[in-house]
Motif scaffolding. Structure first.
Motif, PDB file in Angstrom:
ATOM      1  N   HIS A 154       0.851  -1.189   0.000  1.00  0.00           N
ATOM      2  CA  HIS A 154       0.000   0.000   0.000  1.00  0.00           C
ATOM      3  C   HIS A 154       0.892   1.245   0.000  1.00  0.00           C
ATOM      4  O   HIS A 154       1.493   1.586   1.020  1.00  0.00           O
TER       5      HIS A 154
ATOM      6  N   TRP B  59       0.345   4.310   0.135  1.00  0.00           N
ATOM      7  CA  TRP B  59      -0.022   5.444   0.972  1.00  0.00           C
ATOM      8  C   TRP B  59       0.232   5.187   2.460  1.00  0.00           C
ATOM      9  O   TRP B  59       0.002   6.064   3.283  1.00  0.00           O
TER      10      TRP B  59
ATOM     11  N   LEU C 107      -6.508  -1.601   7.399  1.00  0.00           N
ATOM     12  CA  LEU C 107      -6.070  -1.302   6.034  1.00  0.00           C
ATOM     13  C   LEU C 107      -7.250  -0.844   5.179  1.00  0.00           C
ATOM     14  O   LEU C 107      -7.120   0.064   4.351  1.00  0.00           O
ATOM     15  N   GLY C 108      -8.401  -1.469   5.388  1.00  0.00           N
ATOM     16  CA  GLY C 108      -9.593  -1.059   4.653  1.00  0.00           C
ATOM     17  C   GLY C 108     -10.029   0.352   5.000  1.00  0.00           C
ATOM     18  O   GLY C 108     -10.387   1.142   4.103  1.00  0.00           O
TER      19      GLY C 108
ATOM     20  N   GLU D  60      -7.606   2.697   3.236  1.00  0.00           N
ATOM     21  CA  GLU D  60      -7.869   2.811   1.800  1.00  0.00           C
ATOM     22  C   GLU D  60      -9.100   3.677   1.540  1.00  0.00           C
ATOM     23  O   GLU D  60      -9.103   4.514   0.634  1.00  0.00           O
ATOM     24  N   ARG D  61     -10.161   3.467   2.317  1.00  0.00           N
ATOM     25  CA  ARG D  61     -11.367   4.285   2.142  1.00  0.00           C
ATOM     26  C   ARG D  61     -11.061   5.755   2.381  1.00  0.00           C
ATOM     27  O   ARG D  61     -11.500   6.623   1.625  1.00  0.00           O
TER      28      ARG D  61
ATOM     29  N   ASN E 247      -9.129   7.219  -0.582  1.00  0.00           N
ATOM     30  CA  ASN E 247      -9.925   7.308  -1.806  1.00  0.00           C
ATOM     31  C   ASN E 247     -11.120   8.253  -1.681  1.00  0.00           C
ATOM     32  O   ASN E 247     -11.489   8.921  -2.652  1.00  0.00           O
TER      33      ASN E 247
END
Length: 241
Positions: free
Chosen positions: A90, A92, A190-191, A194-195, A198
């Motif tokens: 990842h 980021w 991690l989810g 990511e959200r 984004n």
């Protein structure tokens, strides 16, 4: 895209609180997801407070204790120098480990300093009983490093001052806490990360929560980039929460 700033281990709990609102009740009030957004988007830094400054002073002491009483504490840079690693998958995500047990780590080491008044946030030494933000930090450190376990060495003590009026931390007890890698919790964090990237960072839209710091500067930056309507929309979204 060149990514200059990344989401770190001390920030993931603030991000998670966006998606698990009850978590916000457990977190300190000196940082929110919008403070994290402001740093990633514009480089706006939250001011360093006394516990953070104390932590920098105590970290080398904690690592010396760890090496003497627990095991090896390896660093890619000398003690006291800032050191970061990136998540392998990842781009980021990043972390700043205090130490590893070895260059290819099985254990990542996190040094903490805590005033005795905060001892209630910690359970029995040897367990993973600690404040949620520290637990999430350990999980994030393991995710970025590939380690299977995290050791949080908490140096308890009293904040006081010297005869010259300088801040001093008098150690009372070191205590080691152990966190095993948790695949399900790691996937959740991690989810959330990511959200957050984004939904907010990439489109440049601040989360619907007020920052603890830099509020005026953040609104100015947002207005300069997206116009006054974007500021008004953000304020309305905050009020609707």
């Amino acid at each position: 895209m060149i990514i200059e700033r990344r989401l770190g281990s001390t920030e993931i709990a603030c991000v998670a609180a966006l998606y698990v609102p009850a978590l916000a009740l457990e977190l300190p009030k000196n940082k929110t997801a919008t403070d994290v957004f402001g740093r990633l988007k514009w480089g706006l830094q939250t001011p360093r407070n006394a516990p953070m400054k104390r932590g920098n002073k105590v970290e080398p002491i904690a690592l010396d204790y760890y090496r003497e009483h627990i095991g090896p504490a390896w660093r890619a840079k000398p003690d006291g120098e800032f050191w970061t690693i990136r998540h392998p998958d990842h781009e980021w995500f990043t972390a700043s480990p205090d130490a590893f047990d070895a260059p290819t780590p099985k254990v990542v080491i996190e040094a903490k300093s805590q005033s005795e008044w905060a001892r209630a946030q910690w359970g029995e030494p040897g367990t993973d009983q600690m404040a949620t933000r520290y637990l999430y930090q350990c999980i994030w450190l393991m995710a970025c490093s590939g380690a299977q376990q995290a050791h949080a060495l908490c140096m308890f003590g009293h904040d006081t001052t010297t005869d010259d009026g300088e801040p001093e931390f008098v150690l009372t007890e070191p205590a080691i806490y152990v966190v095993d890698r948790d695949d399900a919790l790691e996937r959740s964090l991690l989810g959330y990360g990511e959200r957050f990237i984004n939904e907010f960072v990439l489109p440049g839209i601040p989360p619907p929560v007020k920052p603890a710091h830099n509020r005026r500067e953040m609104k100015k930056r947002l207005e300069d980039e997206r116009g006054i309507c974007a500021v008004e929309d953000w304020q309305q979204r905050c009020e609707a929460q």
